[in-house]
Motif scaffolding. Structure first.
Motif, mmCIF file in Angstrom:
data_model
loop_
_atom_site.group_PDB
_atom_site.id
_atom_site.type_symbol
_atom_site.label_atom_id
_atom_site.label_comp_id
_atom_site.label_asym_id
_atom_site.label_seq_id
_atom_site.Cartn_x
_atom_site.Cartn_y
_atom_site.Cartn_z
ATOM 1 N N TYR A 18 -21.753 11.843 17.210
ATOM 2 C CA TYR A 18 -22.211 12.164 15.854
ATOM 3 C C TYR A 18 -23.322 13.215 15.900
ATOM 4 C CZ TYR A 18 -19.766 8.992 12.662
ATOM 5 O OH TYR A 18 -18.815 8.393 11.872
ATOM 6 N N PHE A 233 -26.903 7.471 10.765
ATOM 7 C CA PHE A 233 -25.716 6.922 11.427
ATOM 8 C C PHE A 233 -26.207 5.946 12.482
ATOM 9 C CE2 PHE A 233 -24.215 10.968 9.757
ATOM 10 C CZ PHE A 233 -23.049 10.558 9.108
ATOM 11 N N LYS A 337 -20.348 -6.178 6.600
ATOM 12 C CA LYS A 337 -19.876 -4.853 6.208
ATOM 13 C C LYS A 337 -20.095 -4.638 4.714
ATOM 14 C CE LYS A 337 -17.635 -0.993 7.234
ATOM 15 N NZ LYS A 337 -17.540 -0.436 5.888
ATOM 16 N N ALA A 340 -23.551 -3.706 4.239
ATOM 17 C CA ALA A 340 -23.776 -2.344 4.731
ATOM 18 C C ALA A 340 -23.285 -1.310 3.720
ATOM 19 C CB ALA A 340 -23.072 -2.149 6.073
ATOM 20 N N ASP A 341 -22.185 -1.625 3.074
ATOM 21 C CA ASP A 341 -21.615 -0.662 2.133
ATOM 22 C C ASP A 341 -22.523 -0.427 0.928
ATOM 23 O OD1 ASP A 341 -19.477 -0.278 3.762
ATOM 24 O OD2 ASP A 341 -18.138 -1.666 2.708
ATOM 25 N N ARG A 345 -27.550 5.498 2.114
ATOM 26 C CA ARG A 345 -27.735 6.614 3.047
ATOM 27 C C ARG A 345 -27.630 6.136 4.495
ATOM 28 N NH1 ARG A 345 -32.756 8.935 2.736
ATOM 29 N NH2 ARG A 345 -33.646 7.146 1.663
ATOM 30 N N ARG A 347 -24.705 4.589 7.543
ATOM 31 C CA ARG A 347 -23.355 4.212 7.935
ATOM 32 C C ARG A 347 -23.386 3.640 9.349
ATOM 33 N NH1 ARG A 347 -19.412 8.698 6.422
ATOM 34 N NH2 ARG A 347 -20.334 8.143 4.406
ATOM 35 N N ILE A 349 -21.744 2.836 12.917
ATOM 36 C CA ILE A 349 -20.789 3.569 13.747
ATOM 37 C C ILE A 349 -20.610 2.854 15.088
ATOM 38 C CG2 ILE A 349 -21.394 5.785 12.686
ATOM 39 C CD1 ILE A 349 -23.056 6.405 15.217
ATOM 40 N N GLY A 370 -15.505 10.928 11.715
ATOM 41 C CA GLY A 370 -16.518 10.446 10.776
ATOM 42 C C GLY A 370 -17.532 11.524 10.437
ATOM 43 N N TRP A 374 -18.036 13.250 6.771
ATOM 44 C CA TRP A 374 -19.360 13.233 6.148
ATOM 45 C C TRP A 374 -19.820 14.657 5.837
ATOM 46 C CZ3 TRP A 374 -24.303 15.031 7.028
ATOM 47 C CH2 TRP A 374 -25.307 14.450 6.254
#
Lengths: 380, 380
Positions: A18, A233, A337, A340-341, A345, A347, A349, A370, A374
């Protein structure tokens, strides 16, 4: 707020990929890792006997993804290597190929099956039908029957996962193929296989070597950091991020036991040997049999045994999400999850973020995809 | 119970030295370390830019103890190195020698003092008398006066220890000498100085390379182990062993921030540079200036900055016992030590066991002496 700067938590394959993908598109990226080194669980070092040791267990790079291979080749040259694994039979003397192939079956049963048809016929007579296997035990019974299941899977799985086959999802064993011929390569279908010539640490180091990337080690994630960055991330364990609000996700970890042997020591024809016996060890690695992993002749070489465990209170690393057959862990992950959603700001990984066993090439592929997704969204 | 087997907790210098001394006398020794590597905080590795990096900060081997030197030479050859340290002045351009010497004073004050008598006289005029200094601030005022104290110690100490000079014991700064001449070596009085030619990991690896020693990494100490062994030498943190029954002992830890620079990068004439400014960083290391630490010319080299911190909840390593001037930590340690003394088959060893800042040679010396004493008692 550091305008135009992104935080990446974890300097393993997910975080490094990333970071690089974002930096290559002009973003500044701060990478933090709580450990004192980069490369995550792929971290390796050359020890005093001259072997390159993967300190969190052996990592073999293999992929069919030409795009992933082209990408990692920007950062490392690869020594060709076709991975093979042996199983030491309980007598402690004979080794056979793993995954199970014709040689394995002939050796175990004292047979001389010659054709794939004969092997298929033999296995069909061994098998105990299960129209729709609901766990790993039933799946194996239906595929190879009780004798091979007990020999190669029952004890090993109990050691590996700390629970019987019945409590594990069929997917655990379904990814281990069965060969009717003498194919003994572990990844015969993967076009690209090898080991980075100066190790995974060198590879990941070059992925992170970009003017737009800053790397901090021994730097645990702190929630206060989030407000300082445009986006984060995060490859840390998702349950840990939420302070285990719903309880911890089940993982399996490993302890490593090392011993020095003379350079001439030969235990099995392969670098990795699985143990079918009742010891605490699942397998051992003779690093010197991995190409480029015996770098100096010191007269000795390190052999490493693995003992699975799960003492996470003692600060052990998370290795393998436990694929429980009752679906409890998948459900628990789904709850985290959902939390987390709701973070706008942030995500999750990588392996710990997805709570899925992922090979290195899968991590790289998902991370490149990903980051690309993004970036296209961020640009709108 | 493993008859005749001793458990050593920690594979750093303390644990490795005990293990080897005991194994050399015929004992079997199981060494466990919760981290994935040996060599404790001296662990080093060669990174992708070709520099050897000490992953928990720079370690310089120096001693006057011929016995210790003879012992470590069994396990490593040493590259000669005389350690020097610079301080970057707040202007960010000029560096001066540390510890403070005549050059430092002449540069800071724009003087041209020529003799040690002149330097002494100058410092005497700077000094603010304190008949019996009760903390580090008073000690420094009495030695070098407010201006040098503020420049070199006030800000640095605040960053390093997270508390003002007044709250630190005089011993913290008393071990930093003051030179009236141009001596710029950090350890001019130590007869033996150098770096192990293939790193501390190589050195400690060979200390542990003995048929009587088994090493397990990623293996945290568990209390249940104690009953299985004849005796345990334990280098883990003494407060952690007792589940922080009286609260945690104060330690300081470090975060490391790395950046790649071209091989030609030159910041200061020395490998280590302390910062006198108000940044979060105490110092930086240019590994390439340590002999044998730029191993391949990759065109780049890693520079590492240190940021002190103490987020131990996040699993950070303990580095420096905090020498609080109020004696609170010494008292707390004494309480844990009293608990430890009641454990019949257990002894705490090393820096975390003694809760004292110890150089590597001191750890080795104490460990050799401790093992010898125990062996002579064990034989009776």
């Amino acid at each position: 707020m550091k305008l135009g700067t992104i935080l990446v938590v974890g300097a393993g394959f997910a975080g490094a990929t990333y970071a690089r993908a974002l930096a290559d598109h002009g973003w500044h990226v701060d990478v933090v890792d709580r450990r004192p080194h980069i490369a995550g669980n792929a971290f390796d070092e050359v020890d005093e006997t001259g072997v390159r040791r993967h300190v969190y267990g052996p990592h073999i790079f293999h992929t069919n993804n030409a795009r992933v291979m082209a990408w990692v080749r920007r950062f490392a040259t690869f020594v060709p290597y076709e991975h093979r694994v042996s199983a030491m039979l309980p007598d402690g003397r004979r080794t056979v190929p793993l995954p199970i192939n014709r040689t394995t079956i002939n050796t175990v049963f004292g047979l001389d099956l010659q054709t794939t048809v004969e092997v298929r016929g033999f296995l069909d007579r061994q098998a105990v039908p299960h129209p729709s296997p609901s766990n790993a035990a039933e799946y194996l019974q239906a595929q190879i029957g009780p004798e091979l299941t007990d020999l190669f899977f029952w004890t090993y799985t109990k050691k590996m996962w700390g629970r019987p086959l019945e409590e594990l999802d069929a997917s655990v064993v379904a990814r281990i193929p069965l060969r009717l011929d003498d194919e003994s390569r572990y990844f015969p279908d993967d076009r690209y296989q090898g080991l980075p010539s100066d190790g995974y640490t060198g590879l990941v180091g070059r992925v992170l070597d970009h003017p737009g990337i800053s790397v901090s080690t021994s730097t645990p994630f702190q929630r206060e950091l989030l407000s300082q960055y445009a986006f984060c991330f995060n490859s840390m364990a998702i349950d840990e991020f939420f302070d285990f609000a719903y309880g911890p996700l089940a993982y399996r970890s490993l302890r490593f036991h090392h011993r020095a042997e003379p350079s001439s020591y030969a235990f099995a024809p392969t670098a990795l040997t699985n143990f079918t016996n009742n010891s605490i060890y699942t397998r051992q690695t003779d690093w010197s049999l991995l190409p480029g992993h015996l770098l100096r002749d010191t007269g000795a070489k390190t052999i490493t045994l693995e003992e699975p465990c799960d003492d996470f209170d003692n600060g052990m690393e998370r290795y393998y999400p436990v694929p429980a057959s009752d679906g409890s862990q998948a459900l628990l992950y789904a709850r985290y999850k959902a939390l987390a959603d709701r973070e706008p700001r942030l995500r999750f990984i990588g392996r710990c973020g997805a709570y899925r066993y992922l090979n290195m090439d899968q991590v790289i592929n998902q991370s490149l995809a990903g980051a690309r997704a993004w970036l296209s969204g961020a640009r709108q």
